[in-house]
Design a protein around this motif. Structure first.
Motif, PDB file in Angstrom:
ATOM      1  N   HIS A   1       0.819  -1.213   0.000  1.00  0.00           N
ATOM      2  CA  HIS A   1       0.000   0.000   0.000  1.00  0.00           C
ATOM      3  C   HIS A   1       0.854   1.266   0.000  1.00  0.00           C
ATOM      4  N   PHE A   2       0.649   2.077  -1.015  1.00  0.00           N
ATOM      5  CA  PHE A   2       1.145   3.450  -1.044  1.00  0.00           C
ATOM      6  C   PHE A   2      -0.019   4.310  -1.518  1.00  0.00           C
ATOM      7  N   MET A   3      -0.230   5.432  -0.855  1.00  0.00           N
ATOM      8  CA  MET A   3      -1.355   6.305  -1.190  1.00  0.00           C
ATOM      9  C   MET A   3      -1.064   7.692  -0.648  1.00  0.00           C
ATOM     10  N   PRO A   4      -1.848   8.687  -1.029  1.00  0.00           N
ATOM     11  CA  PRO A   4      -1.601  10.031  -0.492  1.00  0.00           C
ATOM     12  C   PRO A   4      -1.548  10.017   1.029  1.00  0.00           C
ATOM     13  N   GLU A   5      -0.672  10.844   1.571  1.00  0.00           N
ATOM     14  CA  GLU A   5      -0.405  10.807   3.008  1.00  0.00           C
ATOM     15  C   GLU A   5      -1.668  10.960   3.849  1.00  0.00           C
ATOM     16  N   GLN A   6      -2.550  11.886   3.457  1.00  0.00           N
ATOM     17  CA  GLN A   6      -3.736  12.116   4.277  1.00  0.00           C
ATOM     18  C   GLN A   6      -4.679  10.917   4.255  1.00  0.00           C
ATOM     19  N   VAL A   7      -4.675  10.170   3.143  1.00  0.00           N
ATOM     20  CA  VAL A   7      -5.506   8.967   3.049  1.00  0.00           C
ATOM     21  C   VAL A   7      -4.884   7.839   3.868  1.00  0.00           C
ATOM     22  N   LEU A   8      -3.572   7.680   3.759  1.00  0.00           N
ATOM     23  CA  LEU A   8      -2.894   6.616   4.498  1.00  0.00           C
ATOM     24  C   LEU A   8      -3.051   6.810   6.000  1.00  0.00           C
ATOM     25  N   LYS A   9      -3.018   8.052   6.460  1.00  0.00           N
ATOM     26  CA  LYS A   9      -3.181   8.297   7.893  1.00  0.00           C
ATOM     27  C   LYS A   9      -4.561   7.867   8.372  1.00  0.00           C
ATOM     28  N   LYS A  10      -5.571   8.032   7.517  1.00  0.00           N
ATOM     29  CA  LYS A  10      -6.913   7.572   7.881  1.00  0.00           C
ATOM     30  C   LYS A  10      -6.972   6.041   7.908  1.00  0.00           C
ATOM     31  N   VAL A  11      -6.247   5.404   6.981  1.00  0.00           N
ATOM     32  CA  VAL A  11      -6.173   3.935   6.985  1.00  0.00           C
ATOM     33  C   VAL A  11      -5.501   3.460   8.270  1.00  0.00           C
ATOM     34  N   TRP A  12      -4.408   4.112   8.643  1.00  0.00           N
ATOM     35  CA  TRP A  12      -3.714   3.730   9.873  1.00  0.00           C
ATOM     36  C   TRP A  12      -4.608   3.939  11.098  1.00  0.00           C
ATOM     37  N   ALA A  13      -5.396   5.000  11.083  1.00  0.00           N
ATOM     38  CA  ALA A  13      -6.321   5.237  12.195  1.00  0.00           C
ATOM     39  C   ALA A  13      -7.341   4.112  12.292  1.00  0.00           C
ATOM     40  N   TYR A  14      -7.776   3.591  11.143  1.00  0.00           N
ATOM     41  CA  TYR A  14      -8.702   2.455  11.136  1.00  0.00           C
ATOM     42  C   TYR A  14      -8.063   1.250  11.805  1.00  0.00           C
ATOM     43  N   PHE A  15      -6.825   0.938  11.424  1.00  0.00           N
ATOM     44  CA  PHE A  15      -6.164  -0.229  12.012  1.00  0.00           C
ATOM     45  C   PHE A  15      -5.867  -0.017  13.494  1.00  0.00           C
ATOM     46  N   ASP A  16      -5.602   1.231  13.875  1.00  0.00           N
ATOM     47  CA  ASP A  16      -5.384   1.504  15.292  1.00  0.00           C
ATOM     48  C   ASP A  16      -6.635   1.188  16.116  1.00  0.00           C
TER      49      ASP A  16
END
Length: 292
Positions: free
Chosen positions: A24-39
């Motif tokens: 997974h590589f994606m725009p930073e603001q989108v990736l941070k939301k993905v990481w928040a989901y996994f958190d």
């Protein structure tokens, strides 16, 4: 240490490196939301999901290079209408500045989807990502029908998160995918995560349709085996379908070191030839075809 273990794995097999179809590589603001989901995913799985490689983009690319990953993807996906075209623009730019990254694109059932998918194909997209769980859409949505036909005709693989793990969605599971394949039997569909937890059903679809493949993302690992174990009775089918299994890892969004995915594949005991095919040969052939 992680890089040394990864390199030792493929060097022992006599490979030039790895082909990873699910990173997974994606725009930073989108990736941070993905990481928040996994958190926050602990309540869904009953287990914490720490992101092992929570680094800046440049460091993540450097790590894959250090691991010896020859080709990888920028799996990205929209959760609503109006995102896919923008994500595709970002992914095209990322691939242009990252030679090892296969030009990745995505889609969503919306007005204009055929136009932007065709544009991505014409600009050199090598692989598409479809996420039925996050996008909460039916792959049989009529707006997608011309898109599946276009991708089948172009021979471009689609990595689809269609299994019901880690949490089921309205359109996850083998039934919607089976209906899709009945209408588009030539579609090169890569079932993400081996279709967990519906492993058997998706193996059945791979046996029925020659264009169906499965990626190993998170499957067989200690983490996944705790809540969605792969059925021991199906292990022989992995050998029968050797040419349809592709290495995927979910890097960087994994709760363990990258090398553990490789160790999990090795301990299946299916032999070095199987590992060579899964970790390099199958992906190399697949993307050689998608390049035309």
């Amino acid at each position: 240490m992680d890089a040394a273990g990864v390199r030792s794995f493929w060097e022992r097999l006599g490979l030039p490196g790895l082909v990873d179809v699910h990173t997974h590589f994606m725009p930073e603001q989108v990736l941070k939301k993905v990481w928040a989901y996994f958190d926050a995913v602990g309540p869904l799985t009953g287990m914490e999901w720490p992101i092992t490689y929570r680094h800046e983009e440049e460091q993540r690319v450097a790590l894959l290079r250090e691991f010896g990953v020859l080709s990888f993807t920028s799996m990205l996906y929209p959760h609503k209408a109006g995102m896919a075209g923008w994500l595709n623009g970002w992914a095209a730019d990322f691939a242009a500045r990252t030679p090892e990254c296969l030009h990745t694109a995505t889609l969503f059932p919306e007005e204009g989807v055929e136009r932007y998918v065709r544009k991505a194909v014409e600009s050199g997209a090598r692989v598409f990502k479809s996420h039925l769980q996050v996008g909460a859409y039916d792959p049989n949505d009529s707006r997608l029908d011309p898109v599946w036909g276009l991708l089948a005709e172009a021979g471009i693989p689609v990595v689809m998160h269609c299994g019901s793990g880690p949490a089921p969605g309205k359109y996850t599971g083998p039934e919607p995918v089976g209906r899709l394949l009945a209408r588009h039997p030539r579609l090169r569909l890569v079932v993400a995560h081996m279709g967990m937890p519906e492993y058997t059903d998706f193996l059945d679809l791979a046996e029925r349709y020659g264009g169906v493949m499965l990626d190993t993302t998170m499957a067989f690992t200690d983490f996944s085996e705790r809540f969605t174990p792969f059925p021991a009775a199906e292990r022989g089918r992995l050998l029968e379908l050797t040419d349809r299994i592709l290495l995927g890892t979910d890097f960087p969004n994994i709760p363990y070191p990258y090398v553990h995915q490789l160790e999990a594949l090795e301990r299946l005991g299916l032999g070095d030839d199987w590992l060579r095919a899964v970790c390099h040969g199958n992906g190399t052939r697949l993307f050689a075809r998608s390049a035309g």
